[in-house]
Design an enzyme around this catalytic site. Structure first.
Site, PDB file in Angstrom:
ATOM      1  N   ASP A  89       0.965  -1.167   0.160  1.00 52.25           N
ATOM      2  CA  ASP A  89      -0.104  -0.128  -0.116  1.00 52.25           C
ATOM      3  C   ASP A  89       0.776   1.021   0.092  1.00 52.25           C
ATOM      4  OD1 ASP A  89      -2.528  -1.328  -0.189  1.00 52.25           O
ATOM      5  OD2 ASP A  89      -3.124  -0.753   2.048  1.00 52.25           O
ATOM      6  N   HIS A 131      -6.481   8.025   6.069  1.00 53.08           N
ATOM      7  CA  HIS A 131      -6.091   6.854   6.865  1.00 53.08           C
ATOM      8  C   HIS A 131      -4.873   6.875   7.731  1.00 53.08           C
ATOM      9  CE1 HIS A 131      -8.972   4.345   4.897  1.00 53.08           C
ATOM     10  NE2 HIS A 131      -8.499   4.434   3.631  1.00 53.08           N
ATOM     11  N   GLY A 139      -2.910   2.784   4.000  1.00 52.54           N
ATOM     12  CA  GLY A 139      -4.005   2.813   3.088  1.00 52.54           C
ATOM     13  C   GLY A 139      -3.517   4.053   2.070  1.00 52.54           C
ATOM     14  N   ASP A 167     -15.808   9.330   1.248  1.00 52.44           N
ATOM     15  CA  ASP A 167     -14.813   8.152   0.421  1.00 52.44           C
ATOM     16  C   ASP A 167     -15.609   6.749   0.822  1.00 52.44           C
ATOM     17  OD1 ASP A 167     -12.388   6.171   0.229  1.00 52.44           O
ATOM     18  OD2 ASP A 167     -11.526   7.854  -0.247  1.00 52.44           O
ATOM     19  N   HIS A 169     -13.855   4.093   1.678  1.00 57.76           N
ATOM     20  CA  HIS A 169     -13.464   3.670   2.696  1.00 57.76           C
ATOM     21  C   HIS A 169     -13.726   4.376   3.926  1.00 57.76           C
ATOM     22  CE1 HIS A 169     -10.879   2.376  -0.897  1.00 57.76           C
ATOM     23  NE2 HIS A 169     -11.041   1.263  -0.376  1.00 57.76           N
ATOM     24  N   ASP A 256     -14.043   7.219  -4.762  1.00 59.29           N
ATOM     25  CA  ASP A 256     -13.941   5.682  -5.139  1.00 59.29           C
ATOM     26  C   ASP A 256     -15.127   4.936  -4.858  1.00 59.29           C
ATOM     27  OD1 ASP A 256     -13.542   6.518  -2.585  1.00 59.29           O
ATOM     28  OD2 ASP A 256     -11.611   5.462  -2.426  1.00 59.29           O
ATOM     29  N   TYR A 300      -9.875   5.984  -8.108  1.00 54.85           N
ATOM     30  CA  TYR A 300      -8.989   5.083  -8.753  1.00 54.85           C
ATOM     31  C   TYR A 300      -9.392   4.737 -10.336  1.00 54.85           C
ATOM     32  CZ  TYR A 300      -7.629   5.203  -3.985  1.00 54.85           C
ATOM     33  OH  TYR A 300      -7.579   5.290  -2.799  1.00 54.85           O
TER      34      TYR A 300
END
Length: 390
Positions: A89, A131, A139, A167, A169, A256, A300
């Protein structure tokens, strides 16, 4: 949408794209370059949105959030998994500290712009590295620019700061850093940690003993699309922000959550994401006097999604939203073709109408989405004096 009612800025210079984990890493800096080119070609930059230079964050600024041992390891570009460095990562790269500190400096400048009153809205789309933890990179995030910016606001005298993270995540780093600080409300809407990194962010995660209710999490089922996502957002975020009344609203806009993103499993469109940006803009004016700090985040699908989503975002920050069906300029598509050898989208829309059913119209316990939203409301709302029932 209310008028911007004040100057707006984007903090950017091209060297911010030096935050680059290498050609095989999903977090490609090309996404930022393509966004800024598209925004420029469409006249978003300069049309109510002034570009300002991005300063470098000093070690002292970084140390308001991060442990000196992490900073020193990043400076050495150490392959040291104790600090989350040298992993798949977070591979190390030449100039990593400089590039990472520059993103923090850009975000702190956006926070300064808004707190000082020089700008009513300010954005750093290269930021949103949510993160990173005090002692560990995580991350794709080396330093946590958002947390450093929020700490700057607190150090400058802000009494209440609200952070909303859209996000895909969970915004775990920002949440953890302010876990026990009642001055900071963190709200994260994300794909459930049952399915996705970092595996955290559930309704019962509510903050530390001195700040219960300061962390709010909406853990969405995979496959959630525009209507369900917006239903969840409007059922949770506006009531909490209206009750909290922050001095500044800070938002993280990882795109994302899009159906074409390769790393997650939500199914939003650019049109649904644009609707969320408009809602957050309006909430900033309603609850925080318009004071709004905006960052990027994940994303991404480098050509098809990120530039379109974040160009909409920047246009909204600048107070001049673009119509969903706006065509992308020939010059931008030609640049994509010349640089990447592939075609690019012709419009800023995915052709969807992002409608949703309001929570007040009833709760369906047979659906995973409604159970997730209900769980968050039942856990968090009473801690803010709010009725969790529709």
């Amino acid at each position: 949408m209310p008028a911007c009612q004040g100057p707006a800025t984007v903090v950017f210079d091209q060297s911010l794209t030096e935050y680059d984990f290498g050609p095989d890493h999903p977090m490609a800096p090309m996404r930022v370059d393509l966004t800024m080119r598209l925004a420029a070609d469409l006249g978003v930059l300069g049309a109510g949105l002034r570009q300002v230079a991005a300063p470098m964050a000093s070690e002292d600024v970084l140390a308001t959030v991060h442990d000196p041992a992490l900073i020193e390891a990043v400076q050495r570009a150490a392959h040291d998994e104790r600090f989350g460095l040298g992993t798949d990562d977070n591979p190390v790269f030449s100039g990593m500290h400089h590039a990472s500190a520059h993103i923090v400096g850009a975000s702190v400048e956006a926070f300064r712009q808004v707190w000082s009153g020089e700008s009513l809205h300010s954005a750093n789309i290269t930021g949103g590295l949510h993160h990173a933890m005090p002692k560990r990179a995580s991350g794709f995030c080396i330093y946590n620019d958002v947390a450093v910016g929020i700490q700057y606001l607190l150090d400058q005298g802000a009494q209440r700061v609200a952070y909303v993270d859209v996000d895909v995540h969970h915004g775990d780093g920002v949440e953890r850093i302010f876990w026990n600080d009642p001055r900071v409300l963190t709200i994260s809407l994300h794909e459930t940690g049952q399915m996705l990194f970092p595996g955290t962010g559930f309704p019962a995660d509510l903050g530390g003993p001195d700040a219960l209710g300061s962390a709010v999490n909406v853990a969405l089922p995979p496959g959630t699309s525009d209507g369900g996502w917006l239903r969840a957002f409007h059922a949770v975020v506006p009531p909490l922000l209206r009750e909290f009344r922050p001095d500044v609203l800070v938002t993280q806009h990882g795109c994302d959550s899009h159906t074409e993103d390769p790393l997650a499993h939500l199914m939003l469109t650019v049109d649904g994401q644009r609707a969320a940006y408009l809602a957050l803009h309006d909430l900033a004016h309603e609850v925080a006097g318009g004071r709004w700090v905006v960052t990027g985040g994940g994303g991404y699908a480098v050509v098809d999604v990120v530039p379109r989503a974040w160009t909409h975002l920047l246009a909204i920050v600048g107070g001049r939203p673009l119509a969903p069906d706006t065509e992308t300029p020939d010059s931008w598509r030609e640049h994509v073709l010349a640089r990447l050898g592939r075609g690019a989208p012709h419009r800023l829309t995915d052709g969807r109408d992002p409608i949703y059913r309001d929570w007040s119209e009833g709760y369906d316990p047979d659906t995973w989405l409604d159970r997730a939203v209900h769980g968050t409301r039942m856990e968090a709302f009473p801690l803010h004096g709010l009725d969790p029932m529709p």
